[in-house]
Design an enzyme around this catalytic site. Structure first.
Site, PDB file in Angstrom:
ATOM      1  N   GLU A 322      35.412 -87.574   4.912  1.00 55.16           N
ATOM      2  CA  GLU A 322      35.628 -86.815   3.670  1.00 55.16           C
ATOM      3  C   GLU A 322      35.593 -87.778   2.493  1.00 55.16           C
ATOM      4  OE1 GLU A 322      39.274 -84.699   4.360  1.00 55.16           O
ATOM      5  OE2 GLU A 322      38.531 -83.807   6.211  1.00 55.16           O
ATOM      6  N   GLU A 338      35.985 -81.739  -1.663  1.00 55.58           N
ATOM      7  CA  GLU A 338      37.151 -80.934  -1.313  1.00 55.58           C
ATOM      8  C   GLU A 338      37.899 -80.489  -2.571  1.00 55.58           C
ATOM      9  OE1 GLU A 338      39.700 -82.876   1.498  1.00 55.58           O
ATOM     10  OE2 GLU A 338      41.366 -81.492   1.137  1.00 55.58           O
ATOM     11  N   CYS A 418      45.494 -77.673   3.382  1.00 51.72           N
ATOM     12  CA  CYS A 418      45.955 -78.475   2.257  1.00 51.72           C
ATOM     13  C   CYS A 418      45.546 -77.886   0.920  1.00 51.72           C
ATOM     14  CB  CYS A 418      45.435 -79.907   2.381  1.00 51.72           C
ATOM     15  SG  CYS A 418      43.651 -80.037   2.478  1.00 51.72           S
TER      16      CYS A 418
HETATM   17 ZN   LIG Z   1      42.534 -79.885   0.593  1.00 45.13          ZN
END
Ligand SMILES: [Zn+2]
Length: 655
Positions: A322, A338, A418
Site C-alpha cells: 500500500e 487509500e 480503517c
Molecule cells: Zn483506511
C-alpha cells in the site's frame, strides 16, 4: 528572530468549538456522518449490520474485560476502529450535543476501562489472544498504533465533554508505555511499526500539560531508523532468524524506519504510515523549534506532493505494501490511494500550515479534502471506498489479479475497516481545518460558510464567512465586534485561481501588495461595518501532468475550483478511453440540481473513437476514425454512486 524569542506560532487549528459551520457543501457530509455514519458504525462495531463483515470490536473489549467468553476476532488493530468511532463521536458532541449518543459513548468508555490491565496495559488482541506476548513484535502488531488512536479519542472526548475517564485511562497506558520504551537499560529502544502515537502524544501533552508525553513522542521520532536496528533486536528476542511476515524484502522502508527521520528525503513505504509519521514530525518541530526536523518535513513534503501525489490528492501508487513507489510513478488503475492516506495527507498539510503558513500546504489540504477523501464515502453515507482509483474498468477489477484490490463500487463495511471511521472523524471535525489563529492574525485556509470566535487585543471577535464554495465564486467576510479591533486577516488565495479579486468595503485592493506566501494579508483596525469580498473565478481548467508521468501522457484532467472531475459510463457510455477532448473544445460548467443530489457538471463537445469499419480483426493498419461526441464530467468525489461502470479522471487529448 533577533531578540532570541521563538517566532509567534500558529495554533494547530482553531479549536472546534470556536468554529460554527453552516455550509451547503459541508453540511451534506457532516449530516451524513451524524445521521448515518456514526449510528451505522456503532451497529457495525457491535456486529448488528446484516450482510457486513463482522467487526467484533466491542465484543473483543467485553472478552478482555472478563464480561464475556470467546475468542478475539479481527485484525490485530481492531481496537482502533472503536477508538476512531469514539473520536468522531467526540467531535460530533462538540458541535451538536446528543445525550443518548454521549451515554452510549460513556458506557463503552467504561468497558474500555474494564479491559485495561492492572499495570495500565490496554490492547484486546494481546490480552485475549496472545497473553504473555505483549511488546514482542512492534513492527507488525500495532500495539502502539492502537494506543495512539485511543489517545486521540481520549483527548477529543475530554475536550468535547470535560469527562476525564478515557483521558485517565490513556494516561495510565502512556505511563505503562514509558516504562517499556526508552533509552534506559532494560527498556526497549524501539518505536511503532505503524505510526500515529507520535502525533497522539503531542495531543495528549496539549490536553494535560504533562511534558512527559512530548518527551515520549520525541523518543519514538528520534529513535526511528537508528542502528543497531530495533526490528533486528526484536527478532533476536523472539528467536527468529530473518524477517518473518509480510514485506520481508523491505521491512525498514515499508515502515519508514530505513533511515533516521532527519535523513529521510523521499516519501517511501506504506503511505498511511508515512503521512502519520510526517504529521508527528511536524508537530514536534513546531513544539520544540527543532529546525532539523522541520527541514526533513519540508523535504518529504516536496517529494510527496511534487512527485508522488495524484491530482485527486490520493497517495500510494501500488497495492503491494500500500505504498509509495518512485518519482512520477502514478498509474491510474492499479494504484492504492487509500482513503486513510488522503486523510493523513490532510493531517500533514494542516501541521505544515501550523509550522509555516504557506498557501501550498492549504492547496494540497484542499485538493485531498474535496477529492481523494470525500470520494471514500457514498452519497447515502452507507458505503465506502478503501482504494480510490482514477480509472476503472469493471471487467479488469473482476478479471485481473493486479486489480483485485480495486472495488468498482463502494462496500458496506470492511473486515479491515480503517477508512470509514477515519473519514467520520475527519468530516466531524472539518471546522478545525478552516481557520487558525496566532496572536495577531486570523488565517482563513478553507472557504466554508462559518463563523470563527477569536480574541484579538484581548477582546472577543467573531469573523463571519459567507460563501457558496465550491459551487460559487464569491466569498464575503464580515465582523462582529464591540469596538474597532486591530488584527491581521490572512485569506488564502488558492493556487488554482488565476485571477482572484479582493475588495474591501467595495474598493478593489491591489492583491500583489498584500500577498504573502499564498495568503492576502489585510492588517487594520476592523469595525463592524467592514466587509471583505473575495472573488475566485472558477473557469473549467484543463490540467496536465508533468511530462515525466507516463500514465498521464497525452491526457488532460478537468478541474473547476478545487474539484477534479471525471467521466463516468453512466453519462458517457462505455470505452471511456476512446473519448478525446481536443484542446480548443469549449467546456461549460453548470449546476444540475437533479443529478446525484445536486452536483456541478462540465459538458462540451468531444470526439469518440469509432470501431466502424472494423470487422473481427484485432489489429489493422487503418487509422481509426474520431466521430463527434459530447462528454459530461462530474466531480470525482461523487463517482460510483450509480452502480458499477467505467470511470476515468484523465481524458485523451487529441492534437
Ligand atoms: Zn483506511
Amino acid at each position: 528572530m533577533l531578540d532570541g524569542m521563538p517566532p509567534a506560532r500558529l495554533s494547530l487549528s482553531a479549536p472546534l468549538r470556536a468554529v460554527t459551520l453552516r455550509d451547503a457543501f459541508w453540511d451534506r457530509y457532516t449530516r451524513l456522518v451524524r445521521d448515518k455514519v456514526i449510528p451505522y458504525q456503532w451497529e457495525a462495531l457491535n456486529d448488528r449490520v446484516p450482510g457486513a463483515e463482522r467487526s467484533h470490536a466491542v465484543e473483543n473489549f467485553r472478552i478482555a474485560a472478563g464480561l464475556a467468553q470467546g475468542e478475539f476476532h479481527g485484525y490485530v488493530f481492531q481496537d482502533s476502529d472503536l477508538a476512531k468511532w469514539l473520536e468522531a463521536v467526540a467531535y460530533r458532541l462538540t458541535t451538536d450535543p446528543d445525550p443518548a449518543l454521549e451515554a452510549a459513548a460513556d458506557e463503552v468508555i467504561a468497558l474500555v476501562g474494564q479491559a485495561q490491565q492492572p499495570d495500565g496495559y490496554l490492547n484486546t488482541y494481546y490480552t485475549v489472544a496472545q497473553p504473555g506476548k505483549r511488546w514482542t513484535d512492534e513492527r507488525r502488531k500495532h500495539e502502539l498504533y492502537c494506543a495512539g488512536h485511543l489517545m486521540e479519542a481520549a483527548v477529543a472526548y475530554f475536550e468535547a465533554t470535560g469527562k476525564r475517564a478515557l483521558l485517565d485511562i490513556v494516561c495510565r497506558f502512556a505511563e505503562h508505555i514509558r516504562g517499556v520504551f526508552g533509552p534506559g537499560p532494560g527498556q526497549k529502544h524501539g518505536y511503532p511499526g505503524h505510526q500515529v502515537i507520535e502525533l497522539a502524544l503531542v495531543k495528549l501533552f496539549h490536553a494535560t500539560g504533562d511534558r512527559r508525553h512530548l518527551e515520549l513522542a520525541s523518543y519514538f521520532i528520534d529513535e526511528r531508523g537508528r542502528q543497531p536496528h530495533f526490528y533486528d533486536a526484536e527478532e533476536r528476542e523472539r528467536g527468529e532468524r530473518g524477517h518473518q511476515g509480510y514485506f520481508e524484502d523491505y521491512v525498514y522502508a515499508y515502515t519508514q524506519a530505513h533511515l533516521p527521520v532527519r535523513e529521510q528525503e523521499q516519501a517511501v513505504g506504506h503511505a498511511v504510515r508515512a503521512v502519520y509519521l510526517y504529521s508527528g514530525m511536524a508537530d514536534l518541530a513546531m513544539e520544540t523549534g527543532d529546525e532539523s526536523l522541520a527541514a526533513a518535513c519540508r523535504a518529504l513534503w516536496a517529494n510527496l506532493t511534487r512527485r508522488r501525489m495524484y491530482v485527486t490528492g490520493g497517495i500510494g501508487s501500488q497495492d503491494y505494501g500500500e505504498d509509495f513507489t518512485f518519482d512520477y510513478d502514478l498509474p491510474n488503475a492499479t494504484m492504492y490511494a487509500e482513503t486513510c492516506a488522503s486523510i493523513g495527507l490532510v493531517f500533514f498539510a494542516q501541521r505544515m500550515l501550523a509550522l509555516e503558513p504557506r498557501g501550498e500546504y492549504a492547496d494540497v489540504m484542499e485538493r485531498a479534502l474535496y477529492n481523494g477523501v470525500l470520494s471514500g464515502i457514498s452519497l447515502d453515507g452507507e458505503r465506502f471506498f478503501y482504494v480510490n482509483p482514477l480509472e476503472v474498468w469493471p471487467a479488469a477489477c473482476a478479471g485481473r489479479h493486479d486489480h483485485r484490490h480495486v472495488a468498482p463500487v463502494r462496500q458496506p463495511w470492511f473486515g479491515c475497516a480503517c477508512c470509514p471511521p477515519n473519514l467520520a472523524r475527519l468530516v466531524a471535525s472539518i471546522g478545525r481545518y478552516v481557520y487558525s489563529t496566532s496572536q495577531d492574525t486570523a488565517w482563513v485556509h478553507l472557504f466554508a460558510g462559518s463563523a470563527l470566535a477569536a480574541r484579538f487585543q484581548d477582546r472577543p471577535v467573531r469573523i463571519l464567512q459567507t460563501t457558496g464554495y465550491p459551487r460559487e465564486e464569491a466569498t464575503a467576510f464580515t465582523f462582529e465586534l464591540d469596538q474597532p479591533t486591530r488584527f491581521r486577516l490572512a485569506l488564502r488565495i488558492p493556487g488554482w485561481c488565476r485571477h482572484p479579486v479582493l475588495r474591501l468595503n467595495g474598493a478593489e485592493l491591489e492583491l500583489a501588495a498584500l500577498a504573502r506566501d499564498g495568503y492576502a494579508c489585510l492588517d487594520r483596525a476592523w469595525s463592524a461595518t467592514d466587509r471583505v469580498e473575495l472573488a475566485l473565478p472558477m473557469p473549467v481548467e484543463r490540467v496536465r501532468a508533468h511530462p515525466g508521468v507516463p500514465a498521464d501522457a497525452g491526457k488532460v484532467a478537468l478541474q473547476r475550483g478545487p474539484e477534479v472531475y471525471c467521466l463516468e459510463e453512466a453519462d458517457n457510455g462505455d470505452r471511456l478511453w476512446g473519448l478525446g477532448l481536443p484542446p480548443g473544445a469549449p467546456l461549460e460548467a453548470r449546476f444540475d440540481p437533479d443529478l446525484l443530489g445536486g452536483t456541478g457538471v462540465i459538458e462540451g463537445p468531444a470526439l469518440r473513437r469509432s470501431d466502424s469499419g472494423w470487422a473481427d480483426e484485432l489489429y489493422s493498419s487503418a487509422a481509426p476514425a474520431d466521430l463527434p461526441a459530447r462528454i459530461r464530467a462530474v466531480p470525482y468525489r461523487v463517482w460510483g454512486n450509480r452502480g458499477p461502470g467505467e470511470m476515468t479522471v484523465w481524458i485523451r487529448e487529441p492534437s
